[in-house]
Motif scaffolding. Structure first.
Motif, short mmCIF file in Angstrom:
data_model
loop_
_atom_site.label_atom_id
_atom_site.label_comp_id
_atom_site.label_asym_id
_atom_site.label_seq_id
_atom_site.Cartn_x
_atom_site.Cartn_y
_atom_site.Cartn_z
N UNK A 194 78.08 79.48 -3.13
CA UNK A 194 76.82 78.95 -3.64
C UNK A 194 75.98 78.52 -2.44
N UNK A 195 74.73 78.90 -2.44
CA UNK A 195 73.85 78.50 -1.35
C UNK A 195 72.66 77.71 -1.89
N UNK A 196 72.39 76.56 -1.30
CA UNK A 196 71.24 75.76 -1.69
C UNK A 196 71.63 74.48 -2.42
N UNK A 197 70.86 73.42 -2.15
CA UNK A 197 71.18 72.12 -2.75
C UNK A 197 71.06 72.12 -4.27
N UNK A 198 69.94 72.67 -4.78
CA UNK A 198 69.75 72.66 -6.23
C UNK A 198 70.85 73.44 -6.93
N UNK A 199 71.19 74.60 -6.40
CA UNK A 199 72.22 75.42 -7.02
C UNK A 199 73.57 74.71 -7.01
N UNK A 200 73.89 74.05 -5.92
CA UNK A 200 75.15 73.31 -5.85
C UNK A 200 75.16 72.17 -6.86
N UNK A 258 68.43 76.32 3.24
CA UNK A 258 68.43 74.86 3.22
C UNK A 258 69.54 74.28 4.07
N UNK A 259 70.26 75.13 4.78
CA UNK A 259 71.27 74.65 5.70
C UNK A 259 72.60 74.29 5.08
N UNK A 260 72.81 74.66 3.82
CA UNK A 260 74.05 74.26 3.15
C UNK A 260 74.54 75.36 2.22
N UNK A 318 68.69 84.75 -8.39
CA UNK A 318 67.62 85.07 -9.34
C UNK A 318 67.65 84.17 -10.57
N UNK A 319 68.81 83.61 -10.88
CA UNK A 319 68.90 82.68 -12.02
C UNK A 319 68.52 81.26 -11.61
N UNK A 320 68.30 81.05 -10.32
CA UNK A 320 68.00 79.72 -9.75
C UNK A 320 69.07 78.72 -10.18
N UNK A 321 70.31 79.16 -10.23
CA UNK A 321 71.41 78.27 -10.59
C UNK A 321 71.68 78.16 -12.07
N UNK A 322 70.87 78.84 -12.92
CA UNK A 322 71.08 78.75 -14.37
C UNK A 322 72.36 79.45 -14.82
N UNK A 323 72.96 80.24 -13.94
CA UNK A 323 74.26 80.81 -14.25
C UNK A 323 75.30 79.70 -14.44
N UNK A 324 75.04 78.54 -13.88
CA UNK A 324 75.97 77.42 -13.99
C UNK A 324 75.69 76.53 -15.20
N UNK A 325 74.50 76.61 -15.75
CA UNK A 325 74.13 75.70 -16.84
C UNK A 325 74.20 76.36 -18.21
N UNK A 326 74.38 77.68 -18.24
CA UNK A 326 74.50 78.37 -19.52
C UNK A 326 75.96 78.49 -19.95
N UNK A 327 76.14 78.59 -21.26
CA UNK A 327 77.44 78.85 -21.87
C UNK A 327 77.61 80.37 -21.85
#
Length: 267
Positions: free
Chosen positions: A33-39, A95-97, A164-173
């Motif tokens: 995972x790359x990026x603070x929001x996604x993490x 974002x360095x992370x 492309x999901x901006x991290x929504x892959x983690x918030x969906x069922x």
């Protein structure tokens, strides 16, 4: 705290493999995972963060400590050099992370619906990770009960899907499975099957979506397989008033989903 400065480091090589190879992600059960929001979204979605790697030229150790404290996680922390960071980073604007996280199993049996009349999006064999990401963003925005990928062409932790999901892959069922197994699952749970198709279809806004419903979309090139069309409760269509007969799959899905939400008064 560990420090890695060589691009030939064993962990660096493993991260590159996790980033580039689906089989490596499946073999190890890990992904990047790359990026603070996604993490942060991954943590919110119940994912285990095993390792955090950061480049102090972009983000400081203090920022990392705050991130772990706020999100109540205790991963291994590794500071990496600029050269290593550019080796393992995927995004152009960084974002360095980045993190190494443990994947989840996305089985049909693991799905839990938050409503008695679930609204589900199903996409059959989507080929482009960007389309999957856009579908997941729409599902998250609409608060769908689940997203199911039939006959997936890639795993859900492809970096392009995460980005492309901006991290929504983690918030969906999310679940994946074969078309045959998904149809059996839907029928066993009394869920109507509304297929986006060109034949034997009615206008999408004339269908009742208030009962347990699955909205099923296929690829722009070939549409849905015959298995879906044979088992469809009702085929639906979005009228085209121009020269083409289809839209991008994520746009089509969004139009139908929000009609369903309108009928449900955005429950």
């Amino acid at each position: 705290m560990k420090n890695i400065t060589s691009t030939q480091n064993t962990l660096v090589k493993q991260i590159v493999l996790l980033k580039e190879k689906s089989r490596e992600r499946k073999k190890t059960g890990n992904f990047i995972i790359e990026g603070q929001r996604e993490i942060q979204l991954a943590v919110k979605g119940g994912y285990k963060i095993k390792t955090l790697l950061f480049y102090s030229g972009i983000i400081t150790a203090a920022d990392i400590n705050e991130l772990t404290s706020v999100n109540d996680i205790d991963p291994e922390l590794i500071e990496i050099s600029k050269e290593v960071y550019h080796k393992v980073a995927y995004r152009e604007t960084t974002e360095g992370i980045l993190a190494i996280a443990a994947a989840k199993e996305h089985t049909l049996s693991s799905l839990n619906f938050k409503r008695v009349n679930p609204l589900i999006l199903i996409a059959e064999a989507p080929e482009k990770p960007g389309n999957i990401g856009a579908l997941l963003r729409t599902a998250d925005a609409a608060g769908l009960d689940a997203v199911i990928i039939a006959n997936p062409k890639t795993d859900m932790y492809n970096p392009n899907i995460i980005r492309s999901s901006v991290g929504c892959v983690f918030t969906n069922n999310i679940a994946t499975g074969s078309t045959e197994d998904i149809i059996v699952f839907l029928k066993a749970n009394g869920i109507k099957i509304n297929c986006a198709a060109l034949t034997a279809s009615v206008n999408y806004h004339k269908v009742d979506y208030k009962k347990p419903t699955a909205i099923v979309v296929g690829t722009e090139a070939t549409g849905l397989s015959n298995d879906w069309l044979r088992n469809s409760t009702q085929n639906i269509i979005i009228p085209m008033q121009g020269e083409i007969d289809s839209m991008n799959v994520s746009v089509s899905a969004a139009i139908i989903i929000y009609e369903a939400k309108r009928q449900r008064s955005f429950d």
